[in-house]
Design a protein around this motif. Structure first.
Motif, PDB file in Angstrom:
ATOM      1  N   ALA A   8     -28.165 -33.203  34.168  1.00 30.26           N
ATOM      2  CA  ALA A   8     -28.611 -32.694  34.768  1.00 30.26           C
ATOM      3  C   ALA A   8     -29.683 -33.456  34.848  1.00 30.26           C
ATOM      4  CB  ALA A   8     -28.394 -31.056  34.140  1.00 30.26           C
ATOM      5  N   PHE A   9     -30.057 -33.993  33.987  1.00 28.07           N
ATOM      6  CA  PHE A   9     -31.477 -34.675  34.997  1.00 28.07           C
ATOM      7  C   PHE A   9     -31.330 -35.392  35.421  1.00 28.07           C
ATOM      8  CE2 PHE A   9     -34.111 -38.771  33.662  1.00 28.07           C
ATOM      9  CZ  PHE A   9     -35.574 -37.908  33.940  1.00 28.07           C
ATOM     10  N   ALA A  10     -29.667 -36.695  35.132  1.00 28.72           N
ATOM     11  CA  ALA A  10     -29.171 -37.918  36.728  1.00 28.72           C
ATOM     12  C   ALA A  10     -29.495 -37.032  37.435  1.00 28.72           C
ATOM     13  CB  ALA A  10     -28.187 -38.323  35.692  1.00 28.72           C
ATOM     14  N   ASP A  17     -33.657 -38.706  45.103  1.00 34.45           N
ATOM     15  CA  ASP A  17     -34.045 -39.934  45.672  1.00 34.45           C
ATOM     16  C   ASP A  17     -33.643 -40.010  47.510  1.00 34.45           C
ATOM     17  OD1 ASP A  17     -33.320 -42.988  46.077  1.00 34.45           O
ATOM     18  OD2 ASP A  17     -31.053 -42.730  45.561  1.00 34.45           O
ATOM     19  N   PRO A  18     -34.734 -40.889  47.237  1.00 32.28           N
ATOM     20  CA  PRO A  18     -34.746 -41.418  49.068  1.00 32.28           C
ATOM     21  C   PRO A  18     -33.707 -41.480  49.608  1.00 32.28           C
ATOM     22  CG  PRO A  18     -36.460 -42.281  48.131  1.00 32.28           C
ATOM     23  CD  PRO A  18     -35.811 -41.296  46.853  1.00 32.28           C
ATOM     24  N   LEU A  19     -32.525 -42.939  48.848  1.00 33.74           N
ATOM     25  CA  LEU A  19     -32.079 -43.503  49.188  1.00 33.74           C
ATOM     26  C   LEU A  19     -30.443 -42.915  48.857  1.00 33.74           C
ATOM     27  CD1 LEU A  19     -33.500 -47.328  48.280  1.00 33.74           C
ATOM     28  CD2 LEU A  19     -33.516 -45.985  50.047  1.00 33.74           C
ATOM     29  N   ARG A  20     -30.623 -41.624  48.108  1.00 30.89           N
ATOM     30  CA  ARG A  20     -29.116 -41.365  48.518  1.00 30.89           C
ATOM     31  C   ARG A  20     -28.471 -41.445  49.259  1.00 30.89           C
ATOM     32  NH1 ARG A  20     -28.403 -34.245  47.121  1.00 30.89           N
ATOM     33  NH2 ARG A  20     -26.022 -34.600  46.201  1.00 30.89           N
ATOM     34  N   ILE A 395     -22.386 -59.942  29.003  1.00 33.47           N
ATOM     35  CA  ILE A 395     -21.273 -59.317  30.005  1.00 33.47           C
ATOM     36  C   ILE A 395     -22.184 -58.879  30.853  1.00 33.47           C
ATOM     37  CG2 ILE A 395     -21.404 -56.606  30.380  1.00 33.47           C
ATOM     38  CD1 ILE A 395     -18.875 -57.199  28.069  1.00 33.47           C
ATOM     39  N   ARG A 396     -22.682 -59.085  32.372  1.00 36.26           N
ATOM     40  CA  ARG A 396     -23.595 -58.317  32.970  1.00 36.26           C
ATOM     41  C   ARG A 396     -23.547 -57.265  33.834  1.00 36.26           C
ATOM     42  NH1 ARG A 396     -24.540 -63.623  37.160  1.00 36.26           N
ATOM     43  NH2 ARG A 396     -22.824 -62.923  37.866  1.00 36.26           N
ATOM     44  N   ALA A 397     -24.640 -56.469  34.284  1.00 36.61           N
ATOM     45  CA  ALA A 397     -24.566 -54.971  34.617  1.00 36.61           C
ATOM     46  C   ALA A 397     -25.751 -55.093  35.743  1.00 36.61           C
ATOM     47  CB  ALA A 397     -24.487 -53.778  33.619  1.00 36.61           C
ATOM     48  N   ALA A 398     -24.432 -54.585  36.935  1.00 36.83           N
ATOM     49  CA  ALA A 398     -26.115 -54.939  37.673  1.00 36.83           C
ATOM     50  C   ALA A 398     -26.056 -53.267  38.437  1.00 36.83           C
ATOM     51  CB  ALA A 398     -25.298 -56.003  38.768  1.00 36.83           C
ATOM     52  N   PRO A 399     -27.086 -52.287  38.420  1.00 32.03           N
ATOM     53  CA  PRO A 399     -26.993 -51.383  39.300  1.00 32.03           C
ATOM     54  C   PRO A 399     -27.217 -51.429  40.689  1.00 32.03           C
ATOM     55  CG  PRO A 399     -28.685 -51.332  37.426  1.00 32.03           C
ATOM     56  CD  PRO A 399     -27.643 -52.700  37.241  1.00 32.03           C
ATOM     57  N   ALA A 400     -26.488 -52.282  41.571  1.00 32.15           N
ATOM     58  CA  ALA A 400     -26.875 -52.218  43.048  1.00 32.15           C
ATOM     59  C   ALA A 400     -28.279 -51.304  43.327  1.00 32.15           C
ATOM     60  CB  ALA A 400     -26.344 -53.093  43.843  1.00 32.15           C
ATOM     61  N   SER A 405     -25.102 -44.213  41.578  1.00 30.99           N
ATOM     62  CA  SER A 405     -26.646 -43.659  41.504  1.00 30.99           C
ATOM     63  C   SER A 405     -26.945 -43.429  40.245  1.00 30.99           C
ATOM     64  CB  SER A 405     -26.168 -41.917  42.069  1.00 30.99           C
ATOM     65  OG  SER A 405     -25.096 -42.286  42.484  1.00 30.99           O
ATOM     66  N   TYR A 406     -27.284 -42.098  40.265  1.00 33.77           N
ATOM     67  CA  TYR A 406     -28.220 -42.098  38.745  1.00 33.77           C
ATOM     68  C   TYR A 406     -27.155 -41.388  37.447  1.00 33.77           C
ATOM     69  CZ  TYR A 406     -32.676 -43.032  40.295  1.00 33.77           C
ATOM     70  OH  TYR A 406     -33.428 -43.787  40.912  1.00 33.77           O
ATOM     71  N   PRO A 407     -25.997 -40.080  38.464  1.00 34.79           N
ATOM     72  CA  PRO A 407     -25.587 -39.263  37.800  1.00 34.79           C
ATOM     73  C   PRO A 407     -23.903 -41.341  37.387  1.00 34.79           C
ATOM     74  CG  PRO A 407     -26.530 -38.146  39.650  1.00 34.79           C
ATOM     75  CD  PRO A 407     -26.233 -39.308  39.620  1.00 34.79           C
ATOM     76  N   PRO A 408     -23.334 -40.348  35.737  1.00 39.77           N
ATOM     77  CA  PRO A 408     -21.660 -41.569  35.734  1.00 39.77           C
ATOM     78  C   PRO A 408     -21.127 -40.663  36.432  1.00 39.77           C
ATOM     79  CG  PRO A 408     -22.752 -39.954  34.160  1.00 39.77           C
ATOM     80  CD  PRO A 408     -23.595 -39.987  34.921  1.00 39.77           C
ATOM     81  N   VAL A 409     -19.962 -42.361  37.359  1.00 36.02           N
ATOM     82  CA  VAL A 409     -18.601 -41.449  38.025  1.00 36.02           C
ATOM     83  C   VAL A 409     -17.012 -42.091  37.462  1.00 36.02           C
ATOM     84  CG1 VAL A 409     -20.457 -40.957  39.835  1.00 36.02           C
ATOM     85  CG2 VAL A 409     -19.187 -42.920  39.690  1.00 36.02           C
TER      86      VAL A 409
END
Length: 411
Positions: A8-10, A17-20, A395-400, A405-409
């Motif tokens: 719910a928070f995500a 998010d203005p870039l949603r 291991i690299r993780a890059a959330p561009a 988005s914030y909710p996991p998919v």
């Protein structure tokens, strides 16, 4: 912001998010026909914008319609096609348009810049890089040193973290430049380290380097489109970057270069080609080179790759619409939220080697995996998460931020 580990928070973050809306502008790899991967690999290869195919097809259509006449008759004439990208790219790196050009590949541009800006003389002949720089940078720098008749073992200086630490302290970088700067001809660092994700203080490094008489350049492969850059105001001498990572131009996409305007009217040595020749006289086929005046375009060599530029143009238009200020703001929050979720789930961030401070990193977290990193990577992929692995155990993780988005998919 006080984060909460809940769906719910995500979702709440996502709704404000203005870039949603930009997420819908990209294609995502599919776990299965009805489910997308959580793509955290934009620091290696960005996703394809949905407009890319249209942009390239427009040029294919004009090629079919006009043949060679497309150089002047195409909707965007090919002779000047790269100029369609210049202003947008200049905004991304904080430069004036005549300081930026899209051309070649990253390492080619790095060599071209070092031809002009690595000018060893007397005792000032060393190049300063970070230990563990991206291998291509190491190869290019070493070959330039050898080309000038020097020894990479003695004339390349490497900045290494303190024992037991994973990243460089800014005070240590500045102290080293202050102590050894008289012998350094060129400071050549990555803006963001590819392995750790650390963003260096380019303002302080450039200022200190210039105080000691050094030329200062940066490889921005992991910085352009990722962190806020103000190359002109920071007084950086030159910079180079690729565009297929955060800038989403596609595999092997065309690269770019920056030269500060104070260097554009200097009598610098330069490798030359006909696309750097004065535009007004280029097709007069003159034997003597006449560089494009007061522009980094004078460093161009060959006819621009139109299809690669078209692909990059598709992504740059999205960046231009979103704006780097908004992109960077979301990047800080999104990366911090991912960091929080990891720490909240596992009770520690000890295995994250990327700095905690958002100002000292971009959209990347690097995890040291104590055992079977490849197995962990495959397990993540099986759960619908695409990251990447870099030797020996990272291991690299890059959330561009444009397409994550914030909710996991993941599935």
């Amino acid at each position: 912001m006080q984060f909460v580990n809940s769906k719910a928070f995500a979702q709440g973050l996502d709704e404000t998010d203005p870039l949603r809306s930009f997420r819908s502008q990209f294609f995502f790899p599919k776990v299965r026909p009805d489910a997308e991967y959580l793509y955290l690999c934009g620091n290696s290869l960005g996703l394809q914008p949905r407009s890319t195919r249209t942009m390239i097809n427009e040029e294919l259509d004009d090629w079919a319609k006009y043949g060679v006449e497309g150089h002047v008759e195409a909707k965007r004439p090919w002779i000047a096609y790269h100029e369609n990208l210049t202003k947008m790219m200049a905004k991304i790196v904080g430069a004036k348009p005549h300081e930026v050009v899209c051309m070649n590949s990253l390492t080619v541009n790095l060599h071209l810049m070092m031809v002009s800006f690595y000018r060893p003389e007397g005792k000032r002949r060393q190049i300063l890089i970070e230990a563990g720089a991206f291998p291509s940078d190491q190869y290019a720098v070493a070959s330039q040193v050898r080309f000038h008749g020097f020894d990479p073992n003695t004339d390349i200086l490497e900045l290494a973290p303190r024992e037991g630490e994973d990243t460089l302290r800014t005070e240590d970088i500045l102290s080293y430049i202050n102590e050894h700067g008289e012998k350094v001809a060129l400071i050549m660092l990555g803006g963001v380290n590819y392995l750790s994700g650390q963003a260096y203080d380019m303002v302080a490094i450039t200022k200190k380097g210039h105080e000691k008489g050094c030329t200062v350049g940066f490889d921005l492969a992991h910085a352009a489109g990722n962190i806020t850059l103000e190359l002109h105001d920071w007084n950086v001498d030159f910079a180079v970057w690729c565009t297929y990572k955060y800038l989403n131009s596609g595999p092997g996409g065309v690269a770019a270069a920056f030269v500060h305007e104070r260097n554009l009217d200097k009598d610098l040595p330069r490798f030359e080609g006909w696309w750097g020749h004065n535009k007004e006289r280029r097709f007069k086929m003159e034997a003597e080179f006449d560089p494009i005046p007061f522009s980094v375009e004078a460093w161009q060599l060959s006819t621009p790759p139109i299809f690669l530029l078209a692909s990059l143009r598709a992504s740059l238009k999205l960046f231009d619409q979103a704006g780097m200020k908004s992109i960077r703001a979301k990047s800080k929050t999104l990366t911090s939220y991912l960091e929080f979720l990891v720490e909240d789930t596992f009770g520690s961030r000890d295995w994250i080697i990327t700095p905690r401070a958002p100002s000292e990193r971009g959209a990347q977290l690097s995890f040291r995996i104590p055992k079977d990193g490849h197995g962990v990577l495959e397990a993540l992929r099986n759960r619908g998460v695409i990251c990447d692995f870099r030797e020996p155990n990272i291991i690299r993780a890059a959330p561009a931020p444009l397409y994550n988005s914030y909710p996991p998919v993941p599935a």
